[in-house]
Every structure is written in C-alpha cells, then in structure tokens.
Motif scaffolding. Structure first.
Motif, mmCIF file in Angstrom:
data_model
loop_
_atom_site.group_PDB
_atom_site.id
_atom_site.type_symbol
_atom_site.label_atom_id
_atom_site.label_comp_id
_atom_site.label_asym_id
_atom_site.label_seq_id
_atom_site.Cartn_x
_atom_site.Cartn_y
_atom_site.Cartn_z
ATOM 1 N N SER A 105 -1.701 7.407 11.953
ATOM 2 C CA SER A 105 -3.127 7.446 11.907
ATOM 3 C C SER A 105 -4.479 7.977 10.565
ATOM 4 C CB SER A 105 -4.204 8.233 13.043
ATOM 5 O OG SER A 105 -5.592 8.864 13.124
ATOM 6 N N GLN A 139 -2.757 5.841 7.595
ATOM 7 C CA GLN A 139 -3.469 3.927 8.129
ATOM 8 C C GLN A 139 -4.696 4.564 8.028
ATOM 9 O OE1 GLN A 139 -3.093 2.788 11.799
ATOM 10 N NE2 GLN A 139 -1.954 1.921 11.674
ATOM 11 N N ARG A 145 -6.146 2.747 4.357
ATOM 12 C CA ARG A 145 -8.352 1.809 4.407
ATOM 13 C C ARG A 145 -8.888 2.255 3.790
ATOM 14 N NH1 ARG A 145 -10.875 3.126 10.215
ATOM 15 N NH2 ARG A 145 -10.928 4.934 9.069
ATOM 16 N N GLU A 175 -9.804 -5.685 8.898
ATOM 17 C CA GLU A 175 -8.564 -5.373 9.692
ATOM 18 C C GLU A 175 -8.014 -4.547 10.610
ATOM 19 O OE1 GLU A 175 -4.480 -8.036 10.449
ATOM 20 O OE2 GLU A 175 -5.804 -8.027 8.912
ATOM 21 N N ILE A 176 -8.420 -3.234 10.213
ATOM 22 C CA ILE A 176 -7.526 -2.226 9.348
ATOM 23 C C ILE A 176 -8.839 -0.829 10.164
ATOM 24 C CG2 ILE A 176 -8.044 -1.334 7.708
ATOM 25 C CD1 ILE A 176 -4.367 -0.028 7.875
ATOM 26 N N LYS A 225 -8.793 -2.011 14.129
ATOM 27 C CA LYS A 225 -7.771 -0.763 14.541
ATOM 28 C C LYS A 225 -7.607 0.514 15.138
ATOM 29 C CE LYS A 225 -4.046 -3.835 13.161
ATOM 30 N NZ LYS A 225 -2.494 -3.638 11.302
ATOM 31 N N SER A 226 -9.218 1.095 14.082
ATOM 32 C CA SER A 226 -9.621 2.750 15.265
ATOM 33 C C SER A 226 -10.534 2.473 15.480
ATOM 34 C CB SER A 226 -9.280 3.290 12.957
ATOM 35 O OG SER A 226 -8.277 3.061 12.669
#
Length: 233
Positions: A159, A162, A166, A194-195, A198-199
């Motif tokens: 996490s 990422q 980001r 997009e990323i 995901k969160s």
C-alpha cells in the motif's frame, strides 16, 4: 564519556528522536507560524545526525559501517525533505540528492527511501518550474517501482509503495502538461486514476469521477472514443 553500543543507540536515542520528529510533523501550526513544528523537527533530526556521525570513526571497516552510512543518508533525506516543505529549497535539495546518491549504491535495501528521494526531487523541480529536470527524477521513481520485485511484500508495504507510485504518476501528468505533451499527460492522468481506484478506502469518489469525466472529455475531443469509454467504465 564512552559511547553506548550502536545497536543500543538505535533502540533508544535514534528510535525516540525519530518518533518525536514524526509527531512534530503532524502538528497543525497557526497561520502566523506555519512551519514552527517542522522546523523543530529539523533541529531535532540535525542533532540526531550529529550523534550518528560520531559513530563513523569506530564503525570504519566493520560490519556496522554500512548501517551507520545508511542511517545518515536516511536523516539527510528526512531533514532535506522537511527543509523543502518549509521552503528552504536551497538547503533541502542538495541534502536529498546526497541521500539518493548513497541509496543508489545499495538500492535493494533502500527501495522505499530511494522512491521517496526521487519523488521529492521531482516535486522540488516542478515547484522550481524546471520540468525537464523534474521529469528525470520522476521517471527514475517510475522505473524503480516497475522493476521492483514485490513477491514477498506485506500488504502495508504494498500500500505504501502504491501510494508513492500514485504520487509519481500524478506529477508526471503535470510535467508532461507543462512540456506541451498533452497525450502523455493524459496517459499519466489515466494511470493515476486507475491506481487511485485500487485504494478504494482512501478514494474521494466525487473527485475521482470528476477527474475521470474531464479526461474522457479530452479523449472525445481527440476522437479517441475507446479511451474515453475506458475512463467512464
């Protein structure tokens, strides 16, 4: 007075001062002194750096030397980043660059710090409006993320990684916009969205939807309807 052993120093003084600096950085200061607590953190970490430096002579050519050097690099990164945040760009930039040069010697054990350093320098040069230099640092961060082997990575580490990625994508989108490359800017905007999706727990859905709609509008204007459809899917 004799020095305490290195490992004991790390467990006590080093750990304590790092935690205190993190606490100071979370303080919301009044408008008239917006950087008061972060400047206190800089002072605290600078004193801690002096303590770490005092271990260098005895650590020379021992197993501890690499650890001492890496901790000094981490403190340079942290102090330099705080200096940049408090608008001391001329002080902070060289400190972060010094840290990055050290981390690049042993990247496998310093990947997160290296990613931080690259992003910090990219953002610094965005603020200085030299977007070519900013691109250089941010592309290094992107490459580091994409090449990293994350097979045994914990969920928390994934996490964190990422979120840093980001940030890299977001600033690359801004950089290419300023460099007159709208297609590349749009590509990185899409990757950022997009990323971010995901969160989901951290996602501002209204803001995300607005940004996706704006990006779709750009692609419609370019006649790229498939890309526009993907933004709204």
């Amino acid at each position: 007075m004799s020095q305490v052993p290195w490992n004991e120093f790390l467990a006590l003084d080093y750990s304590r001062d790092c935690k205190e600096s993190e606490r100071l950085c979370l303080v919301v200061d009044p408008d008239e002194e917006p950087y008061k607590s972060k400047e206190e953190a800089i002072v605290l970490l600078t004193k801690l750096k002096e303590k770490v430096e005092s271990y260098l002579p005895s650590a020379k050519e021992t197993a501890e030397e690499g650890a001492v050097v890496d901790h000094l690099a981490f403190l340079n990164l942290r102090i330099g980043s705080l200096a940049i945040e408090t608008e001391q760009w001329g002080v902070g930039g060289p400190m972060v660059e010094s840290a990055v040069l050290q981390f690049e010697k042993t990247p496998a054990s310093n990947l997160t710090s290296l990613q931080d350093g690259y992003n910090t320098l990219g953002i610094l040069w965005c603020n200085r409006e030299d977007h070519n230099v900013a691109e250089k640092w941010l592309k290094k961060s992107e490459e580091l993320y994409l090449k990293r082997d994350c097979t045994d990575e914990s969920p928390d580490a994934k996490s964190t990684r990422q979120n840093k990625y980001r940030q890299t994508l977001f600033y690359l989108a801004q950089v290419y916009g300023h460099l007159g490359q709208p297609d590349r800017s749009a590509e990185y905007c899409g990757s950022t969205l997009e990323i971010s999706a995901k969160s989901f727990a951290e996602l501002d859905c209204a803001d995300w939807a607005q940004n996706a709609a704006q990006l779709a509008g750009y692609y419609v204007g370019q006649g790229e309807f498939h890309s526009a459809e993907r933004c709204l899917a």
